[in-house]
Design an enzyme around this catalytic site. Structure first.
Site, short mmCIF file in Angstrom:
data_model
loop_
_atom_site.label_atom_id
_atom_site.label_comp_id
_atom_site.label_asym_id
_atom_site.label_seq_id
_atom_site.Cartn_x
_atom_site.Cartn_y
_atom_site.Cartn_z
N ARG A 158 0.80 -1.22 0.00
CA ARG A 158 0.00 0.00 0.00
C ARG A 158 0.84 1.27 0.00
NH1 ARG A 158 -2.94 -3.68 2.92
NH2 ARG A 158 -4.89 -4.22 1.89
N THR A 181 1.83 -5.35 4.46
CA THR A 181 1.12 -4.90 3.25
C THR A 181 0.89 -3.38 3.31
OG1 THR A 181 -1.01 -5.34 4.31
CG2 THR A 181 -0.08 -7.10 2.95
N ASN A 215 -8.75 -6.80 13.23
CA ASN A 215 -9.58 -7.81 13.91
C ASN A 215 -8.75 -8.73 14.80
OD1 ASN A 215 -8.90 -8.74 10.97
ND2 ASN A 215 -9.09 -10.60 12.16
N ASP A 262 -14.78 -9.13 11.50
CA ASP A 262 -13.69 -8.56 10.71
C ASP A 262 -13.87 -7.05 10.51
OD1 ASP A 262 -11.25 -8.60 9.42
OD2 ASP A 262 -12.12 -9.01 7.46
N TRP A 271 -9.79 -0.16 2.98
CA TRP A 271 -8.53 0.58 3.06
C TRP A 271 -8.40 1.68 2.01
CZ3 TRP A 271 -6.20 0.15 -1.57
CH2 TRP A 271 -6.52 -0.98 -2.34
N CYS A 328 -8.22 -17.54 -1.36
CA CYS A 328 -7.32 -17.14 -2.44
C CYS A 328 -7.90 -17.44 -3.82
CB CYS A 328 -5.98 -17.85 -2.33
SG CYS A 328 -5.01 -17.40 -0.89
N HIS A 329 -8.44 -18.66 -3.99
CA HIS A 329 -8.83 -19.11 -5.33
C HIS A 329 -10.27 -18.78 -5.68
CE1 HIS A 329 -5.15 -21.10 -6.61
NE2 HIS A 329 -4.99 -21.49 -5.36
CA CA Z 1 -9.26 -7.96 8.84
#
Ligand code: CA
Length: 613
Positions: free
Chosen positions: A46, A90, A189, A234, A321, A537-538
Site C-alpha cells: 500500500r 502490506t 480484527n 472482521d 482501506w 485465495c482461489h
Molecule cells: Ca481484517
C-alpha cells in the site's frame, strides 16, 4: 495551475475543474506483481514513505528497507517480524521526527499485532507497541505497551487467546499528529474472527478494532477508542484517518475522522479520544446506533451469530482501506463506500490452522449458488458508491453510484475536483461541491488504488494505478470477473498524447473438468474443505479472480498425482501455493479435486449454453 492537495487548507485558487474536463493520457507504465512463498492471500503493497533523501518500503516478508532516493541503493534493512509466524507487511511506513514506523498484517493466521518505530538513519529500533496482550504467565515484553496492556487490555480477554497470537494487526492506517506529537494506529480484527472461539465468547478484547493514540517519542499510550467491542465480524478499524480542525458547536476543534468498516462515520476529539459524533454512512442492521456518551455501538442481540445471521455491512466493510479524502474548500469528506452483506455462521467444526485462514466462521456460507441467475441476483445486492459526507452535520450531501461494488481511493484537489477509479476500470473526475461528473477514462483493468497528483516543470499531472489485487476480488460478488491484464500506472495531463497499448487479456484456457465420476459425498466433502482452506485465495465456488489461477481451468485437475503434488506436497510453494498436507488427508485432497471438477463442469455447461445462444 491548481496545486493539488489532499488534506490541506484550500486557500486561494480558481476553479480548475473546467480545464480538467479535457484531460488526456500522458504516460503508461507496466507494473509487476510481487510473490510470497507462504500461505498468504493478499499479495499487495500500500505504499512507501519518503523523507530527506530516503525512501522506506515494507516487504511482504516483513522487512523494512531504506533506500537512497537518488540511486536506489539500499541504506539499511531490518527484519521487523518473527519469520516463524505468518506475519507480513502490506501497509505503508510513515515518517515523523526522524523515526519511521511500520505495522504488520496476518490476523487470520497466528500473529500478535504491533507497530515498531525505527531510527531513519540507522534502522535501529526505538520503541514497539503491542496492540493485544500476550501470555499472562510469561514475562512482560519490555516494550512501551507493557503497563497499559496489563492494566486495561488483559482484563478484557478470556481463555487461551495468546496461543494463537490474538491478532490486532495494524496493517494499514497510521497517522502522525504534529500538533499533539502523537501517532494514531488503526487496529485490525482478532484471531480468529469469532469471539466465541477467540475469547470464550466474552470481553471487548482491547485493542482490536480500535484506534489507539500514542506518544510519538516513546510509544506510550495516550487514549483508545474501540469502534467494535468484541469484534466478531472482521470490522478492522484500519481505514484511513483524517486529522482536521472542524467547527464543532461553533468552536474550532482538532478532530480525527474515520469512515469505519463497521458502517459508521466517526468524529473523535483527538486530544482526549472521546466521541464527538457518529452516524452510519451505509445501511447497517447490527446496531441501534452509537451511544453518544460511551461511544459504544448498541448492538443487537443476534450479532454474535449463535444462529446464521446476515449482517450489513459484512466483513468487507462499509469502507475498507481505499483512502477517503477531505476538502477544506467544501468541508466535505469523500468516502469510497460499498454495500455487501455477509452471512455469518458459527463453525462448529473449526480447527486452528496457523498457516491457513482462521475465522471460526462457516466459510461455506459464502459460497455462491451454482445457478448463474442466482449468482447474478447476489451480485446485484453488492453496491459501490462515492459518498460526499458532511462531517459536522453527519449527513450525506451527494453520492455517485458505481457499476461495481469495489471502488478506488479518492483524491480531492484545491480546484474543486475529485478523482476516483472504480473496480470496473472507470477513472472519473467530479465536481467536489455538487458531484457533477466531468470526465472519465476507461482503464484496461479495475482500479482500487488512490490517485495522486503532482506538478513538475509547471505542469500538473494526475496518476493512478490500474490493476487488481486483494483477496476480496475473488469473493462471490466478484465471481464472474475475467482475468485482468497486467497492472499499469496511468498518468494524465491536460495535453497528454500517450496511447494505451492494446490488451490481450481475454485468452483464458477453457474449463477442464476431467472425464471421471466422483461421488456426491466426495463433492460435498471437497466443497467444505475448499471453502475452509482454498476459497479465500482461489475464489468462492472455485471462481478464480485475477492474481491466482482459476482452478476450474487447471490442467492439474485431470491428473490426480499432479493435483496431489501441488495441493498436498507444495510443488508450487515457490509461487505462493503452500502444501496442505498438515491440514488435509489424502482423501480430502482428492475431494477438493472432485469439488473443483464439479465446478469446472458447471462452467463448461454455462459456456456451451452461452455460445449456442
Ligand atoms: Ca481484517
Amino acid at each position: 495551475m491548481e496545486l493539488p492537495v489532499r488534506h490541506q487548507s484550500g486557500r486561494g485558487g480558481h476553479p480548475g475543474y473546467h480545464r480538467w474536463c479535457d484531460v488526456r493520457l500522458e504516460r503508461v507504465v507496466e507494473g509487476l506483481c510481487a510473490r510470497r512463498g507462504d500461505g498468504f492471500a493478499d499479495v499487495v503493497n500500500r505504499g512507501v514513505a519518503v523523507s530527506e533523501g530516503r525512501v522506506f518500503v515494507g516487504t511482504i516478508d516483513g522487512r523494512l528497507i531504506a533506500l537512497s532516493t537518488k540511486t536506489g541503493r539500499q541504506l539499511w534493512s531490518t527484519l521487523t517480524i518473527d519469520p516463524t509466524r505468518a506475519y507480513s507487511i502490506t501497509g505503508a511506513p510513515r515518517v515523523f521526527n526522524n523515526k519511521v514506523i511500520i505495522g504488520n498484517a496476518g490476523s487470520e493466521y497466528d500473529v500478535r499485532g504491533y507497530v515498531s518505530a525505527y531510527d531513519v538513519a540507522t534502522g535501529k529500533r526505538i520503541w514497539r507497541f503491542y496492540t493485544v496482550p500476550g501470555n499472562p504467565s510469561a514475562a512482560p515484553d519490555g516494550e512501551a505497551s507493557d503497563s497499559i496492556l496489563n492494566k486495561l487490555a488483559r482484563p478484557t480477554w478470556y481463555g487461551n487467546w495468546y496461543e494463537h497470537g490474538g491478532g490486532g494487526s495494524v496493517w494499514d492506517s497510521i497517522v502522525f499528529d504534529p500538533q499533539l506529537n502523537r501517532v494514531y494506529l488503526g487496529v485490525g480484527n482478532g484471531t480468529p474472527w469469532n469471539r466465541k472461539v477467540r475469547s470464550e465468547g466474552k470481553g471487548d478484547n482491547l485493542f482490536i478494532a480500535s484506534i489507539v493514540g500514542l506518544d510519538a517519542d516513546t510509544g506510550a499510550y495516550r487514549w483508545h477508542f474501540q469502534m467494535s467491542p468484541g469484534d466478531s465480524w472482521d470490522f478492522d478499524a484500519c481505514q484511513n484517518m483524517i486529522l482536521a480542525t472542524l467547527p464543532i458547536q461553533g468552536a474550532p476543534k482538532s478532530v480525527l475522522m474515520q469512515a469505519s468498516k463497521n458502517g459508521f462515520f466517526y468524529v473523535i476529539d483527538r486530544n482526549t479520544g472521546t466521541l464527538i459524533s457518529a452516524k452510519n454512512f451505509v445501511p447497517q442492521n447490527w446496531t441501534d446506533g452509537i451511544d453518544p456518551v460511551s461511544g459504544r455501538p448498541r448492538m443487537h442481540s443476534d450479532v454474535f451469530y449463535e444462529k446464521p445471521t446476515l449482517m450489513m455491512p459484512g466483513g468487507i466493510g462499509g469502507h475498507s482501506w481505499h483512502p477517503m479524502a477531505f476538502s477544506p474548500r467544501t468541508g466535505l469528506v469523500y468516502i469510497p463506500a460499498q454495500e455487501l452483506p455477509l452471512n455469518y455462521a458459527n463453525d462448529g467444526r473449526f480447527e486452528y490452522h496457523p498457516k491457513a485462514w482462521n475465522t471460526a466462521i462457516d466459510m461455506s456460507a459464502f459460497t455462491p449458488p451454482d445457478d448463474a441467475a442466482a449468482r447474478k441476483a447476489l451480485r446485484a445486492l453488492a453496491k459501490g458508491e462515492l459518498i460526499a459526507w458532511d462531517p459536522v452535520a453527519q449527513k450525506e450531501v451527494w453520492r455517485a453510484a458505481h457499476d461495481h461494488f469495489w471502488n478506488g481511493g479518492v483524491l480531492a484537489t484545491a480546484g474543486n475536483l475529485l478523482f476516483q477509479g472504480e473496480g470496473g476500470g472507470e477513472f472519473r473526475a467530479y465536481r467536489a461541491d455538487n458531484g457533477r461528473a466531468l470526465w472519465s477514462f476507461k482503464a484496461p483493468s479495475g482500479i482500487v488504488a488512490a490517485p495522486a497528483s503532482y506538478a513538475h516543470g509547471g505542469r500538473q499531472y494526475v496518476a493512478v494505478l490500474s490493476g487488481w489485487g486483494g483477496l476480496v476480488l475473488n469473493t462471490a460478488a466478484q465471481a464472474e470477473q475475467r482475468r485482468a491484464p497486467p497492472g499499469r500506472v496511468l498518468v494524465f495531463a491536460l495535453d497528454g498524447k500517450a496511447i494505451l497499448p492494446a490488451s490481450n487479456s481475454d485468452n483464458l484456457p477453457p474449463a477442464n473438468p476431467p472425464d471421471e465420476v466422483f461421488t456426491a459425498e466426495q463433492v460435498e466433502t471437497g466443497a467444505n474443505q475448499y471453502a475452509r482452506n482454498c476459497a479465500v485465495c482461489h475464489g468462492w465456488g472455485a471462481m478464480g479472480g485475477d492474481i491466482v489461477p482459476d482452478l476450474r481451468r487447471s490442467s492439474a485437475l485431470s491428473t490426480p498425482l499432479q493435483w496431489k503434488a501441488i495441493v498436498s506436497e507444495g510443488a508450487l510453494a515457490g509461487a505462493g501455493m503452500i502444501g496442505f498436507k498438515r491440514y488435509l488427508s489424502p482423501s480430502e485432497v482428492e475431494a477438493t479435486r472432485a469439488y473443483v471438477s464439479h465446478q469446472a463442469s458447471l462452467l463448461r455447461e454455462e459456456t456451451e449454453r452461452s455460445t449456442t445462444k
